[in-house]
Design a protein around this motif. Structure first.
Motif, PDB file in Angstrom:
ATOM      1  N   GLY A   5     -37.295  55.740  28.404  1.00  0.00           N
ATOM      2  CA  GLY A   5     -37.239  54.297  28.200  1.00  0.00           C
ATOM      3  C   GLY A   5     -35.933  53.905  27.536  1.00  0.00           C
ATOM      4  N   CYS A   6     -35.933  52.750  26.907  1.00  0.00           N
ATOM      5  CA  CYS A   6     -34.730  52.253  26.238  1.00  0.00           C
ATOM      6  C   CYS A   6     -34.745  52.673  24.771  1.00  0.00           C
ATOM      7  CB  CYS A   6     -34.662  50.736  26.345  1.00  0.00           C
ATOM      8  SG  CYS A   6     -33.092  50.044  25.765  1.00  0.00           S
ATOM      9  N   MET A   7     -33.682  53.325  24.331  1.00  0.00           N
ATOM     10  CA  MET A   7     -33.602  53.856  22.976  1.00  0.00           C
ATOM     11  C   MET A   7     -32.623  53.053  22.130  1.00  0.00           C
ATOM     12  SD  MET A   7     -35.734  56.351  23.288  1.00  0.00           S
ATOM     13  CE  MET A   7     -35.471  57.543  21.976  1.00  0.00           C
ATOM     14  N   PHE A   8     -33.074  52.704  20.931  1.00  0.00           N
ATOM     15  CA  PHE A   8     -32.255  51.944  19.996  1.00  0.00           C
ATOM     16  C   PHE A   8     -32.044  52.759  18.718  1.00  0.00           C
ATOM     17  CE2 PHE A   8     -34.519  48.853  22.596  1.00  0.00           C
ATOM     18  CZ  PHE A   8     -33.513  47.959  22.970  1.00  0.00           C
ATOM     19  N   ASP A   9     -30.963  52.458  18.026  1.00  0.00           N
ATOM     20  CA  ASP A   9     -30.672  53.093  16.742  1.00  0.00           C
ATOM     21  C   ASP A   9     -30.091  52.031  15.818  1.00  0.00           C
ATOM     22  OD1 ASP A   9     -29.763  54.504  14.554  1.00  0.00           O
ATOM     23  OD2 ASP A   9     -28.958  56.173  15.717  1.00  0.00           O
ATOM     24  N   GLU A  10     -30.964  51.428  15.025  1.00  0.00           N
ATOM     25  CA  GLU A  10     -30.544  50.359  14.130  1.00  0.00           C
ATOM     26  C   GLU A  10     -29.823  50.882  12.888  1.00  0.00           C
ATOM     27  OE1 GLU A  10     -31.302  46.503  14.287  1.00  0.00           O
ATOM     28  OE2 GLU A  10     -30.667  47.505  16.131  1.00  0.00           O
ATOM     29  N   ASP A  11     -29.847  52.192  12.685  1.00  0.00           N
ATOM     30  CA  ASP A  11     -29.140  52.789  11.554  1.00  0.00           C
ATOM     31  C   ASP A  11     -27.672  53.045  11.875  1.00  0.00           C
ATOM     32  OD1 ASP A  11     -31.289  53.224   9.541  1.00  0.00           O
ATOM     33  OD2 ASP A  11     -32.156  54.428  11.148  1.00  0.00           O
ATOM     34  N   ASN A  12     -27.412  53.540  13.060  1.00  0.00           N
ATOM     35  CA  ASN A  12     -26.063  53.987  13.403  1.00  0.00           C
ATOM     36  C   ASN A  12     -25.386  53.186  14.509  1.00  0.00           C
ATOM     37  OD1 ASN A  12     -26.199  56.581  11.702  1.00  0.00           O
ATOM     38  ND2 ASN A  12     -27.980  56.813  13.053  1.00  0.00           N
ATOM     39  N   GLN A  13     -26.170  52.510  15.335  1.00  0.00           N
ATOM     40  CA  GLN A  13     -25.595  51.771  16.460  1.00  0.00           C
ATOM     41  C   GLN A  13     -26.243  50.396  16.613  1.00  0.00           C
ATOM     42  OE1 GLN A  13     -26.279  54.613  19.672  1.00  0.00           O
ATOM     43  NE2 GLN A  13     -24.233  55.497  19.424  1.00  0.00           N
ATOM     44  N   TYR A  14     -26.492  49.725  15.505  1.00  0.00           N
ATOM     45  CA  TYR A  14     -27.138  48.414  15.536  1.00  0.00           C
ATOM     46  C   TYR A  14     -26.346  47.397  16.357  1.00  0.00           C
ATOM     47  CZ  TYR A  14     -23.679  47.239  11.962  1.00  0.00           C
ATOM     48  OH  TYR A  14     -22.493  47.033  11.289  1.00  0.00           O
ATOM     49  N   ASP A  15     -25.028  47.591  16.401  1.00  0.00           N
ATOM     50  CA  ASP A  15     -24.187  46.651  17.128  1.00  0.00           C
ATOM     51  C   ASP A  15     -24.347  46.764  18.647  1.00  0.00           C
ATOM     52  OD1 ASP A  15     -23.033  49.223  16.695  1.00  0.00           O
ATOM     53  OD2 ASP A  15     -21.099  48.492  17.405  1.00  0.00           O
ATOM     54  N   LEU A  16     -25.031  47.809  19.104  1.00  0.00           N
ATOM     55  CA  LEU A  16     -25.248  48.000  20.544  1.00  0.00           C
ATOM     56  C   LEU A  16     -26.642  47.552  20.987  1.00  0.00           C
ATOM     57  CD1 LEU A  16     -23.692  51.574  21.030  1.00  0.00           C
ATOM     58  CD2 LEU A  16     -22.606  49.352  21.431  1.00  0.00           C
ATOM     59  N   SER A  17     -27.487  47.216  20.037  1.00  0.00           N
ATOM     60  CA  SER A  17     -28.898  46.959  20.364  1.00  0.00           C
ATOM     61  C   SER A  17     -29.099  45.804  21.332  1.00  0.00           C
ATOM     62  CB  SER A  17     -29.698  46.705  19.084  1.00  0.00           C
ATOM     63  OG  SER A  17     -29.777  47.873  18.301  1.00  0.00           O
ATOM     64  N   GLU A  18     -28.448  44.690  21.075  1.00  0.00           N
ATOM     65  CA  GLU A  18     -28.667  43.534  21.938  1.00  0.00           C
ATOM     66  C   GLU A  18     -28.160  43.780  23.356  1.00  0.00           C
ATOM     67  OE1 GLU A  18     -28.283  38.657  21.808  1.00  0.00           O
ATOM     68  OE2 GLU A  18     -27.322  39.882  20.254  1.00  0.00           O
ATOM     69  N   SER A  19     -27.004  44.408  23.483  1.00  0.00           N
ATOM     70  CA  SER A  19     -26.473  44.684  24.822  1.00  0.00           C
ATOM     71  C   SER A  19     -27.326  45.724  25.539  1.00  0.00           C
ATOM     72  CB  SER A  19     -25.020  45.158  24.740  1.00  0.00           C
ATOM     73  OG  SER A  19     -24.901  46.362  24.001  1.00  0.00           O
ATOM     74  N   ARG A  20     -27.860  46.687  24.795  1.00  0.00           N
ATOM     75  CA  ARG A  20     -28.752  47.671  25.419  1.00  0.00           C
ATOM     76  C   ARG A  20     -30.015  46.998  25.942  1.00  0.00           C
ATOM     77  NH1 ARG A  20     -27.908  52.687  21.082  1.00  0.00           N
ATOM     78  NH2 ARG A  20     -26.258  53.737  22.285  1.00  0.00           N
ATOM     79  N   ALA A  21     -30.540  46.069  25.178  1.00  0.00           N
ATOM     80  CA  ALA A  21     -31.728  45.340  25.620  1.00  0.00           C
ATOM     81  C   ALA A  21     -31.438  44.528  26.876  1.00  0.00           C
ATOM     82  CB  ALA A  21     -32.225  44.424  24.503  1.00  0.00           C
ATOM     83  N   THR A  22     -30.326  43.847  26.888  1.00  0.00           N
ATOM     84  CA  THR A  22     -29.950  43.024  28.039  1.00  0.00           C
ATOM     85  C   THR A  22     -29.757  43.870  29.293  1.00  0.00           C
ATOM     86  OG1 THR A  22     -28.853  41.411  26.598  1.00  0.00           O
ATOM     87  CG2 THR A  22     -28.240  41.397  28.930  1.00  0.00           C
ATOM     88  N   THR A  23     -29.070  44.993  29.135  1.00  0.00           N
ATOM     89  CA  THR A  23     -28.826  45.892  30.270  1.00  0.00           C
ATOM     90  C   THR A  23     -30.135  46.476  30.783  1.00  0.00           C
ATOM     91  OG1 THR A  23     -26.634  46.476  29.436  1.00  0.00           O
ATOM     92  CG2 THR A  23     -27.654  47.998  31.003  1.00  0.00           C
ATOM     93  N   TRP A  24     -31.012  46.824  29.876  1.00  0.00           N
ATOM     94  CA  TRP A  24     -32.291  47.440  30.264  1.00  0.00           C
ATOM     95  C   TRP A  24     -33.177  46.452  31.009  1.00  0.00           C
ATOM     96  CZ3 TRP A  24     -37.406  47.896  27.531  1.00  0.00           C
ATOM     97  CH2 TRP A  24     -38.189  48.927  28.060  1.00  0.00           C
ATOM     98  N   VAL A  25     -33.254  45.230  30.522  1.00  0.00           N
ATOM     99  CA  VAL A  25     -34.069  44.218  31.202  1.00  0.00           C
ATOM    100  C   VAL A  25     -33.528  43.953  32.608  1.00  0.00           C
ATOM    101  CG1 VAL A  25     -34.731  41.782  31.195  1.00  0.00           C
ATOM    102  CG2 VAL A  25     -34.916  43.133  29.097  1.00  0.00           C
TER     103      VAL A  25
END
Length: 216
Positions: free
Chosen positions: A185-205
């Motif tokens: 699935g889609c993996m997030f890391d709010e500790d080390n890569q929080y700045d990528l979370s929104e773009s990862r969500a957008t790309t995944w959707v």
């Protein structure tokens, strides 16, 4: 008489053109309305569920909901089963806190729900997409393990999985959410890569839509 005749001919031509253009506009408008209605009829009902401890998973769930056009993210312990069962597609997410565990890996309400509530539900024919939050640096040997647990439990109940993603860009060593070289699935890391979370969500959707996840 010749002038009058010419004027009459011009008037007839003008009226004909107006009638033709009006008819063409009506047909075009009707066609567009039909397309719009057809599109709305073929959109599946999607439910977005999560659990959280520190709030990171909720943050990522909200990113997904926004990217999906305004889906409301619901905590699983507040979810009504009748509402959940009405959805064609389920997006579910969890954090990983019980590091290294074989089961009940999130230390959230999912731990009980997956083994006491989920087994009683008939989810055959429904689609599922999983996501989660973990620390790929501090817990590199167990990054996002709870996502793998969500995947295993929901597919065991007959759900069809969607949304596997690449492991590129991550620094983990091992993960129970990784199968055959891909995350389930889609993996997030709010500790080390929080700045990528929104773009990862957008790309995944966007990927889910391309895969037909949100089509009925």
């Amino acid at each position: 008489m010749k002038v009058a005749s010419s004027s009459l001919t011009l008037l007839v031509v003008t009226v004909t053109m107006v009638v033709h253009n009006t008819a063409a506009f009506a047909v075009g408008k009707s066609s567009n309305q039909a397309k719009s209605t057809s599109s709305s009829l073929h959109m599946a009902s999607v439910g977005l569920y999560f659990s959280t401890i520190g709030g990171a998973t909720q943050t990522c769930a909200n990113h997904i909901g926004k990217a999906a056009g305004g889906l409301n993210a619901v905590e699983i312990d507040e979810a009504k089963l009748d509402d959940l069962l009405e959805h064609d597609c389920l997006i579910v997410g969890a954090p990983t806190w019980n590091t290294g565990a074989d089961k009940e890996r999130s230390m959230t309400s999912w731990d009980e729900w997956l083994y006491k509530t989920l087994p009683s539900l008939d989810l055959k024919g429904k689609k599922v997409a999983v996501f989660g939050v973990g620390d790929q640096v501090g817990y590199s040997n167990n990054y996002g393990d709870a996502v793998g647990e969500l995947y295993d439990c929901f597919t065991a109940q007959g759900c069809q999985p969607f949304g596997k993603t690449s492991t590129e860009g991550y620094r983990h060593v091992e993960s129970k959410a990784e199968v055959d070289g891909k995350f389930v699935g889609c993996m997030f890391d709010e500790d080390n890569q929080y700045d990528l979370s929104e773009s990862r969500a957008t790309t995944w959707v966007a990927q889910l839509k391309e895969e037909g996840f949100m089509a009925s």
